[in-house]
Design an enzyme around this catalytic site. Structure first.
Site, PDB file in Angstrom:
ATOM      1  N   ASP A 130      -5.655  -7.327 -25.420  1.00 43.99           N
ATOM      2  CA  ASP A 130      -5.782  -5.935 -24.985  1.00 43.99           C
ATOM      3  C   ASP A 130      -6.939  -5.272 -25.732  1.00 43.99           C
ATOM      4  O   ASP A 130      -7.311  -5.699 -26.824  1.00 43.99           O
ATOM      5  CB  ASP A 130      -4.507  -5.152 -25.330  1.00 43.99           C
ATOM      6  CG  ASP A 130      -3.341  -5.480 -24.398  1.00 43.99           C
ATOM      7  OD1 ASP A 130      -3.552  -6.097 -23.352  1.00 43.99           O
ATOM      8  OD2 ASP A 130      -2.211  -5.092 -24.761  1.00 43.99           O
ATOM      9  N   ARG A 181     -10.010  -7.950 -17.647  1.00 46.28           N
ATOM     10  CA  ARG A 181      -9.117  -6.971 -17.022  1.00 46.28           C
ATOM     11  C   ARG A 181      -9.854  -5.645 -17.120  1.00 46.28           C
ATOM     12  O   ARG A 181     -10.215  -5.220 -18.219  1.00 46.28           O
ATOM     13  CB  ARG A 181      -7.796  -6.872 -17.774  1.00 46.28           C
ATOM     14  CG  ARG A 181      -6.938  -5.700 -17.272  1.00 46.28           C
ATOM     15  CD  ARG A 181      -5.879  -5.264 -18.275  1.00 46.28           C
ATOM     16  NE  ARG A 181      -4.857  -6.253 -18.465  1.00 46.28           N
ATOM     17  CZ  ARG A 181      -4.139  -6.351 -19.601  1.00 46.28           C
ATOM     18  NH1 ARG A 181      -4.378  -5.557 -20.626  1.00 46.28           N
ATOM     19  NH2 ARG A 181      -3.229  -7.283 -19.704  1.00 46.28           N
ATOM     20  N   THR A 223      -5.209  -0.731 -12.376  1.00 46.55           N
ATOM     21  CA  THR A 223      -5.161   0.707 -12.095  1.00 46.55           C
ATOM     22  C   THR A 223      -4.008   1.009 -11.153  1.00 46.55           C
ATOM     23  O   THR A 223      -3.588   0.138 -10.389  1.00 46.55           O
ATOM     24  CB  THR A 223      -6.482   1.201 -11.464  1.00 46.55           C
ATOM     25  OG1 THR A 223      -6.415   2.620 -11.303  1.00 46.55           O
ATOM     26  CG2 THR A 223      -6.784   0.573 -10.115  1.00 46.55           C
TER      27      THR A 223
HETATM   28  P1  FDA Z   1      -5.236   7.532 -13.400  1.00 44.69           P
HETATM   29  O1  FDA Z   1      -4.906   7.849 -14.800  1.00 44.69           O
HETATM   30  O2  FDA Z   1      -6.358   8.239 -12.742  1.00 44.69           O
HETATM   31  O3  FDA Z   1      -3.952   7.633 -12.527  1.00 44.69           O
HETATM   32  C1  FDA Z   1      -3.947   7.446 -11.113  1.00 44.69           C
HETATM   33  C2  FDA Z   1      -2.542   7.658 -10.616  1.00 44.69           C
HETATM   34  O4  FDA Z   1      -1.701   6.628 -11.106  1.00 44.69           O
HETATM   35  C3  FDA Z   1      -1.860   8.935 -11.094  1.00 44.69           C
HETATM   36  O5  FDA Z   1      -2.169  10.017 -10.249  1.00 44.69           O
HETATM   37  C4  FDA Z   1      -0.398   8.560 -11.039  1.00 44.69           C
HETATM   38  O6  FDA Z   1       0.075   8.610  -9.717  1.00 44.69           O
HETATM   39  C5  FDA Z   1      -0.421   7.119 -11.462  1.00 44.69           C
HETATM   40  N1  FDA Z   1      -0.255   6.947 -12.920  1.00 44.69           N
HETATM   41  C6  FDA Z   1      -1.195   6.609 -13.824  1.00 44.69           C
HETATM   42  N2  FDA Z   1      -0.666   6.498 -15.054  1.00 44.69           N
HETATM   43  C7  FDA Z   1       0.632   6.804 -14.931  1.00 44.69           C
HETATM   44  C8  FDA Z   1       1.713   6.860 -15.834  1.00 44.69           C
HETATM   45  N3  FDA Z   1       1.592   6.594 -17.118  1.00 44.69           N
HETATM   46  N4  FDA Z   1       2.931   7.201 -15.329  1.00 44.69           N
HETATM   47  C9  FDA Z   1       3.097   7.460 -14.013  1.00 44.69           C
HETATM   48  N5  FDA Z   1       2.117   7.425 -13.111  1.00 44.69           N
HETATM   49  C10 FDA Z   1       0.898   7.095 -13.556  1.00 44.69           C
HETATM   50  N6  FDA Z   1      -5.841   0.777 -21.555  1.00 44.69           N
HETATM   51  C11 FDA Z   1      -6.549   0.432 -22.648  1.00 44.69           C
HETATM   52  O7  FDA Z   1      -7.242   1.270 -23.222  1.00 44.69           O
HETATM   53  N7  FDA Z   1      -6.510  -0.872 -23.115  1.00 44.69           N
HETATM   54  C12 FDA Z   1      -5.790  -1.839 -22.484  1.00 44.69           C
HETATM   55  O8  FDA Z   1      -5.785  -2.993 -22.923  1.00 44.69           O
HETATM   56  C13 FDA Z   1      -5.070  -1.479 -21.315  1.00 44.69           C
HETATM   57  N8  FDA Z   1      -4.325  -2.402 -20.630  1.00 44.69           N
HETATM   58  C14 FDA Z   1      -3.780  -2.052 -19.412  1.00 44.69           C
HETATM   59  C15 FDA Z   1      -3.144  -3.024 -18.641  1.00 44.69           C
HETATM   60  C16 FDA Z   1      -2.678  -2.706 -17.379  1.00 44.69           C
HETATM   61  C17 FDA Z   1      -2.037  -3.764 -16.536  1.00 44.69           C
HETATM   62  C18 FDA Z   1      -2.830  -1.369 -16.873  1.00 44.69           C
HETATM   63  C19 FDA Z   1      -2.386  -0.998 -15.503  1.00 44.69           C
HETATM   64  C20 FDA Z   1      -3.405  -0.402 -17.660  1.00 44.69           C
HETATM   65  C21 FDA Z   1      -3.863  -0.716 -18.931  1.00 44.69           C
HETATM   66  N9  FDA Z   1      -4.427   0.257 -19.752  1.00 44.69           N
HETATM   67  C22 FDA Z   1      -5.098  -0.127 -20.876  1.00 44.69           C
HETATM   68  C23 FDA Z   1      -4.240   1.703 -19.437  1.00 44.69           C
HETATM   69  C24 FDA Z   1      -5.378   2.270 -18.635  1.00 44.69           C
HETATM   70  O9  FDA Z   1      -6.534   2.349 -19.427  1.00 44.69           O
HETATM   71  C25 FDA Z   1      -5.049   3.680 -18.104  1.00 44.69           C
HETATM   72  O10 FDA Z   1      -4.819   4.553 -19.176  1.00 44.69           O
HETATM   73  C26 FDA Z   1      -3.853   3.727 -17.178  1.00 44.69           C
HETATM   74  O11 FDA Z   1      -3.798   2.610 -16.339  1.00 44.69           O
HETATM   75  C27 FDA Z   1      -3.922   4.978 -16.265  1.00 44.69           C
HETATM   76  O12 FDA Z   1      -5.079   4.951 -15.501  1.00 44.69           O
HETATM   77  P2  FDA Z   1      -5.105   4.635 -13.914  1.00 44.69           P
HETATM   78  O13 FDA Z   1      -6.205   3.681 -13.684  1.00 44.69           O
HETATM   79  O14 FDA Z   1      -3.797   4.205 -13.440  1.00 44.69           O
HETATM   80  O15 FDA Z   1      -5.602   5.964 -13.233  1.00 44.69           O
END
Ligand code: FDA
Length: 304
Positions: A130, A181, A223
């Site tokens: 990670d 990733r 995401t």
């Molecule tokens: P965004 O934050 O724009 O959210 C889009 C939509 O997704 C929201 O409107 C909501 O509907 C939904 N959503 C997002 N987060 C949510 C939550 N917590 N609860 C409920 N709904 C939510 N980061 C990092 O810095 N280092 C890492 O190693 C990783 N590893 C990692 C693995 C995996 C499999 C995932 C999916 C994510 C990570 N992350 C991470 C976290 C990543 O950086 C990010 O903070 C979150 O995925 C939220 O961003 P989104 O891309 O989902 O979009």
């Protein structure tokens, strides 16, 4: 502003101690955390696998301060890898370098992670390192490169679209065939290092996503952003990129509807399943991403 508040609270030692020991805290966290033990994680993994969705198991822990703690953390990963291969689970593992002692001595962390990667290689499994805050970006990438050279294809890392440097890091890792990733990034970073506006992070994500998915190196599109997921689906259709060239990755407990829909439509989906006692910083980062989660969780708890 709420994002900064929750990320600040994620580092509060007293609150962490209280939360991790309290029943209320554990109940709140259970939406995003599979449970406290390896057995809990394996049960959730089987349930998720039964829906045609792969898993990445993450034993929660970060910022250990002694070598003994780091070695104990790595023991858990050895057990998890044993469980995955004995149970023929569709799973790999994700770990953090601060959990493996990188703050104590980087060479200690490298030795410990190499042991885990070597164990994974024996069973043809995979280890994802990670990405943490920007203090660790270079160390994490460089260590992944050295481990990939020793165990090709068995280890990969994570790049964060909010960092300005990520476009260059993407090219650097792709040149070596290292699996990426791609996520947006979950830490609090200064404007000198990361895009301060979400719209710029999203735009950078889309551009990097297209680059990695067309590269021929298997990648994880991590995401829950449905607009981006749709953009991805349109892009791969237009370019004729096969659906086994990438996987969507999402977090346990977040957008389960979208996870299932994608899997049912024949796309590869992997869910990141965290477990363990040290759930507090992980949980607070999930609240930082969506503060409305706190109200949602409290209402659910009052109802049950
Ligand atoms: P965004 O934050 O724009 O959210 C889009 C939509 O997704 C929201 O409107 C909501 O509907 C939904 N959503 C997002 N987060 C949510 C939550 N917590 N609860 C409920 N709904 C939510 N980061 C990092 O810095 N280092 C890492 O190693 C990783 N590893 C990692 C693995 C995996 C499999 C995932 C999916 C994510 C990570 N992350 C991470 C976290 C990543 O950086 C990010 O903070 C979150 O995925 C939220 O961003 P989104 O891309 O989902 O979009």
């Amino acid at each position: 502003m709420l994002r900064s508040l929750f990320i600040g609270l994620s580092r509060n030692v007293a609150l962490r101690r209280w939360a991790e020991q309290s029943r209320i805290g554990r109940r709140l966290a259970s939406r995003f955390v599979a449970g406290l033990t390896v057995g809990d994680a394996v049960s959730v993994c089987r349930r998720v696998n039964a829906e045609g969705i792969a898993v990445s198991l993450d034993s929660l822990g970060e910022s250990v301060t002694t070598e003994a703690e780091a070695r104990a953390e790595s023991e858990v990963y050895h057990r998890v890898l044993d469980e995955i291969s004995a149970g023929r689970l569709n799973a790999n593992v994700s770990l953090k370098l601060t959990q493996m002692g990188v703050d104590i001595r980087p060479d200690l962390a490298e030795q410990i992670v190499a042991g885990i990667v070597e164990r994974a290689a024996v069973s043809k499994l995979f280890v994802r390192i990670d990405m943490e805050g920007s203090n660790y970006t270079e160390t994490t990438i460089a260590m992944t490169e050295r481990l990939h050279a020793r165990f090709p294809g068995v280890v990969g890392t994570v790049l964060q679209a909010y960092l300005y440097r990520t476009a260059q890091d993407t090219e650097r890792l792709l040149r070596q065939g290292i699996r990426i990733r791609l996520c947006k990034g979950a830490y609090q970073e200064p404007a000198g290092l990361a895009f301060p506006h979400k719209s710029d992070v999203d735009a950078n994500y889309v551009s990097l996503m297209k680059r990695v998915v067309a590269s021929g190196v298997f990648c994880g599109i991590a995401t829950h952003d449905e607009v981006i997921v749709h953009e991805m689906l349109g892009f791969v259709r237009e370019k004729g990129i096969p659906s086994d060239a990438f996987e969507f990755q999402m977090l346990y407990g977040v957008r389960r509807d979208l996870q299932r829909r994608l899997a049912k439509s024949g796309f590869r989906v992997r869910v990141y399943v965290p477990f363990g006692n040290a759930w507090y910083p992980y949980f607070m980062r999930r609240l930082a991403e969506r503060p409305a989660n706190l109200t949602f969780l409290m209402k659910n708890m009052l109802r049950s």
